[in-house]
Design a protein around this motif. Structure first.
Motif, PDB file in Angstrom:
ATOM      1  N   SER A   1     -12.691  57.956 -68.043  1.00 51.72           N
ATOM      2  CA  SER A   1     -13.223  57.026 -69.044  1.00 51.72           C
ATOM      3  C   SER A   1     -12.074  56.603 -69.951  1.00 51.72           C
ATOM      4  CB  SER A   1     -14.331  57.692 -69.860  1.00 51.72           C
ATOM      5  OG  SER A   1     -13.839  58.819 -70.570  1.00 51.72           O
ATOM      6  N   LEU A   2     -12.001  55.294 -70.250  1.00 52.34           N
ATOM      7  CA  LEU A   2     -10.869  54.828 -71.052  1.00 52.34           C
ATOM      8  C   LEU A   2     -11.190  53.557 -71.817  1.00 52.34           C
ATOM      9  CD1 LEU A   2      -8.756  52.493 -69.144  1.00 52.34           C
ATOM     10  CD2 LEU A   2      -9.557  54.326 -67.698  1.00 52.34           C
ATOM     11  N   TYR A   3     -10.489  53.417 -72.938  1.00 45.68           N
ATOM     12  CA  TYR A   3     -10.441  52.152 -73.661  1.00 45.68           C
ATOM     13  C   TYR A   3      -9.256  51.369 -73.134  1.00 45.68           C
ATOM     14  CZ  TYR A   3      -9.597  48.682 -77.266  1.00 45.68           C
ATOM     15  OH  TYR A   3      -9.371  47.493 -77.915  1.00 45.68           O
ATOM     16  N   LEU A   4      -9.492  50.129 -72.734  1.00 43.45           N
ATOM     17  CA  LEU A   4      -8.427  49.261 -72.228  1.00 43.45           C
ATOM     18  C   LEU A   4      -8.120  48.208 -73.288  1.00 43.45           C
ATOM     19  CD1 LEU A   4      -6.600  48.634 -69.780  1.00 43.45           C
ATOM     20  CD2 LEU A   4      -8.353  47.036 -69.016  1.00 43.45           C
ATOM     21  N   ASP A   5      -6.918  48.264 -73.823  1.00 40.14           N
ATOM     22  CA  ASP A   5      -6.478  47.359 -74.875  1.00 40.14           C
ATOM     23  C   ASP A   5      -6.211  45.969 -74.300  1.00 40.14           C
ATOM     24  OD1 ASP A   5      -5.745  46.717 -77.480  1.00 40.14           O
ATOM     25  OD2 ASP A   5      -3.719  47.506 -77.287  1.00 40.14           O
ATOM     26  N   SER A   6      -5.902  45.022 -75.178  1.00 41.40           N
ATOM     27  CA  SER A   6      -5.561  43.668 -74.745  1.00 41.40           C
ATOM     28  C   SER A   6      -4.073  43.585 -74.419  1.00 41.40           C
ATOM     29  CB  SER A   6      -5.901  42.659 -75.834  1.00 41.40           C
ATOM     30  OG  SER A   6      -5.066  42.870 -76.957  1.00 41.40           O
ATOM     31  N   GLY A   7      -3.645  42.450 -73.885  1.00 39.08           N
ATOM     32  CA  GLY A   7      -2.241  42.211 -73.581  1.00 39.08           C
ATOM     33  C   GLY A   7      -2.039  41.872 -72.124  1.00 39.08           C
ATOM     34  N   SER A   8      -0.951  41.157 -71.837  1.00 34.86           N
ATOM     35  CA  SER A   8      -0.719  40.677 -70.475  1.00 34.86           C
ATOM     36  C   SER A   8      -0.410  41.804 -69.500  1.00 34.86           C
ATOM     37  CB  SER A   8       0.404  39.641 -70.471  1.00 34.86           C
ATOM     38  OG  SER A   8       1.553  40.116 -71.148  1.00 34.86           O
TER      39      SER A   8
ATOM     40  N   GLU B   1     -15.348  47.522 -84.088  1.00 35.94           N
ATOM     41  CA  GLU B   1     -14.990  48.906 -84.416  1.00 35.94           C
ATOM     42  C   GLU B   1     -16.222  49.802 -84.435  1.00 35.94           C
ATOM     43  OE1 GLU B   1     -12.335  49.396 -87.766  1.00 35.94           O
ATOM     44  OE2 GLU B   1     -11.500  47.386 -87.441  1.00 35.94           O
ATOM     45  N   ARG B   2     -17.342  49.291 -84.960  1.00 37.75           N
ATOM     46  CA  ARG B   2     -18.576  50.083 -84.995  1.00 37.75           C
ATOM     47  C   ARG B   2     -19.024  50.431 -83.581  1.00 37.75           C
ATOM     48  NH1 ARG B   2     -23.719  50.001 -84.074  1.00 37.75           N
ATOM     49  NH2 ARG B   2     -23.646  47.865 -83.254  1.00 37.75           N
ATOM     50  N   GLN B   3     -19.045  49.440 -82.709  1.00 37.95           N
ATOM     51  CA  GLN B   3     -19.479  49.677 -81.336  1.00 37.95           C
ATOM     52  C   GLN B   3     -18.544  50.653 -80.622  1.00 37.95           C
ATOM     53  OE1 GLN B   3     -20.156  45.993 -79.199  1.00 37.95           O
ATOM     54  NE2 GLN B   3     -21.184  45.072 -80.956  1.00 37.95           N
ATOM     55  N   LEU B   4     -17.261  50.509 -80.831  1.00 46.48           N
ATOM     56  CA  LEU B   4     -16.306  51.416 -80.200  1.00 46.48           C
ATOM     57  C   LEU B   4     -16.512  52.850 -80.662  1.00 46.48           C
ATOM     58  CD1 LEU B   4     -13.907  51.826 -78.335  1.00 46.48           C
ATOM     59  CD2 LEU B   4     -12.398  50.973 -80.146  1.00 46.48           C
ATOM     60  N   GLY B   5     -16.968  53.015 -81.909  1.00 41.35           N
ATOM     61  CA  GLY B   5     -17.225  54.345 -82.441  1.00 41.35           C
ATOM     62  C   GLY B   5     -18.381  55.072 -81.768  1.00 41.35           C
ATOM     63  N   LEU B   6     -19.142  54.390 -80.901  1.00 41.92           N
ATOM     64  CA  LEU B   6     -20.259  55.013 -80.194  1.00 41.92           C
ATOM     65  C   LEU B   6     -19.825  55.696 -78.903  1.00 41.92           C
ATOM     66  CD1 LEU B   6     -22.904  52.148 -80.598  1.00 41.92           C
ATOM     67  CD2 LEU B   6     -22.652  54.213 -82.004  1.00 41.92           C
ATOM     68  N   PHE B   7     -18.540  55.549 -78.535  1.00 40.80           N
ATOM     69  CA  PHE B   7     -18.046  56.102 -77.273  1.00 40.80           C
ATOM     70  C   PHE B   7     -17.095  57.270 -77.532  1.00 40.80           C
ATOM     71  CE2 PHE B   7     -19.062  51.667 -76.453  1.00 40.80           C
ATOM     72  CZ  PHE B   7     -19.753  51.727 -75.254  1.00 40.80           C
ATOM     73  N   ARG B   8     -17.123  58.248 -76.593  1.00 40.70           N
ATOM     74  CA  ARG B   8     -16.099  59.282 -76.534  1.00 40.70           C
ATOM     75  C   ARG B   8     -15.394  59.122 -75.193  1.00 40.70           C
ATOM     76  NH1 ARG B   8     -13.977  60.863 -80.721  1.00 40.70           N
ATOM     77  NH2 ARG B   8     -12.985  62.449 -79.412  1.00 40.70           N
ATOM     78  N   LEU B   9     -14.073  58.933 -75.240  1.00 44.12           N
ATOM     79  CA  LEU B   9     -13.308  58.534 -74.055  1.00 44.12           C
ATOM     80  C   LEU B   9     -12.176  59.514 -73.792  1.00 44.12           C
ATOM     81  CD1 LEU B   9     -13.111  54.816 -75.171  1.00 44.12           C
ATOM     82  CD2 LEU B   9     -14.575  55.691 -73.342  1.00 44.12           C
ATOM     83  N   GLN B  10     -11.777  59.594 -72.522  1.00 48.31           N
ATOM     84  CA  GLN B  10     -10.651  60.452 -72.164  1.00 48.31           C
ATOM     85  C   GLN B  10      -9.321  59.839 -72.596  1.00 48.31           C
ATOM     86  OE1 GLN B  10     -12.606  60.887 -68.047  1.00 48.31           O
ATOM     87  NE2 GLN B  10     -11.045  62.499 -68.046  1.00 48.31           N
TER      88      GLN B  10
END
Length: 256
Positions: free
Chosen positions: A93-100, A157-166
């Protein structure tokens, strides 16, 4: 030698070696420490030089980022994305940031058979990832930011705070021995929230972002768990990473 001539000579040294100390100025120009300090005060009135403890350093000027759709694909970005994919556990599970560069990672993930679980605010990455039904995909809502083509602000930011990610897989806007920085408060805020929700921070980007500093702090260098880049950093960033035992993965070598 007049003070103006000495200032020109000190500036030339800074251009070559990035930093200079009061002691070096004293030795090179046979002047007292008080005179050297006065020279540094005068020199650092220029915006490209900054006073630091015991001396001064050269500040790299950061160009305004190109709008996202104007950024070109490159073999380096594809290779960095591949190296990043190699360090991710299958199905992580991961958050994928922006950028090319991270868009290239999204392109690779979209072709994977592994059921990765992804959260992102980057619209173009989400569009690519949505083509793979094996992936568990969560898009963040918020205020659209056209330069990065992503959603930002309090709601994201609020929505992201609902997840726990590796993992938080973070693009590099600027990185120096003081940590990661970003050009806007909104972008830095979302990055900080992603880091707080993840157990492992991976920073990915090209070495031309090293030694630079943007206005808004994202995190201290000590919060990095892994740096993936195209070339090893120069000093003082390389020493700071070594002191903190932060592993570096490049396109050629890995330093653990």
């Amino acid at each position: 030698m007049t003070q103006e001539e000495r200032l020109d000579a000190i500036a030339a040294l800074l251009e070559r070696q990035q930093r200079i100390t009061v002691d070096e100025i004293c030795r090179n120009f046979a002047i007292s420490r008080d005179s050297a300090r006065r020279d540094l005060v005068k020199l650092t009135e220029q915006p490209r030089f900054q006073r630091i403890r015991g001396g001064a350093r050269l500040l790299k000027l950061i160009a305004e980022p190109l709008p996202f759709l104007q950024r070109s694909r490159s073999a380096t970005k594809v290779a960095l994305a591949q190296r990043t994919l190699e360090v991710l556990q299958p199905g992580a599970s991961l958050y994928l940031d922006s950028g090319s560069t991270l868009l290239e990672l999204a392109r690779l993930l979209a072709a994977q058979a592994q059921p990765f679980r992804l959260v992102s605010a980057a619209l173009d990455a989400l569009q690519l990832l949505s083509q793979n039904p094996v992936l568990s995909l969560h898009g963040l809502g918020g205020e659209f930011e056209p330069l990065q083509r992503m959603m930002l602000g309090a709601e994201a930011e609020r929505q992201l705070g609902l997840f726990r990610l590796q993992h938080a897989v973070m693009g590099i806007c600027a990185l120096n021995e003081h940590g990661l920085t970003a050009p806007t408060a909104a972008e830095a805020g979302l990055k900080r929230r992603a880091i707080s929700q993840a157990g492992h921070l991976i920073a990915v980007g090209s070495s031309d972002k090293f030694g630079q500093q943007q206005l808004h702090q994202v995190c201290e260098l000590a919060q990095l768990d892994l740096l993936i880049c195209d070339a090893l950093p120069a000093e003082p960033l390389r020493q700071a990473l070594s002191d903190l035992d932060i592993p570096i993965v490049t396109l050629e070598v890995s330093l653990d």
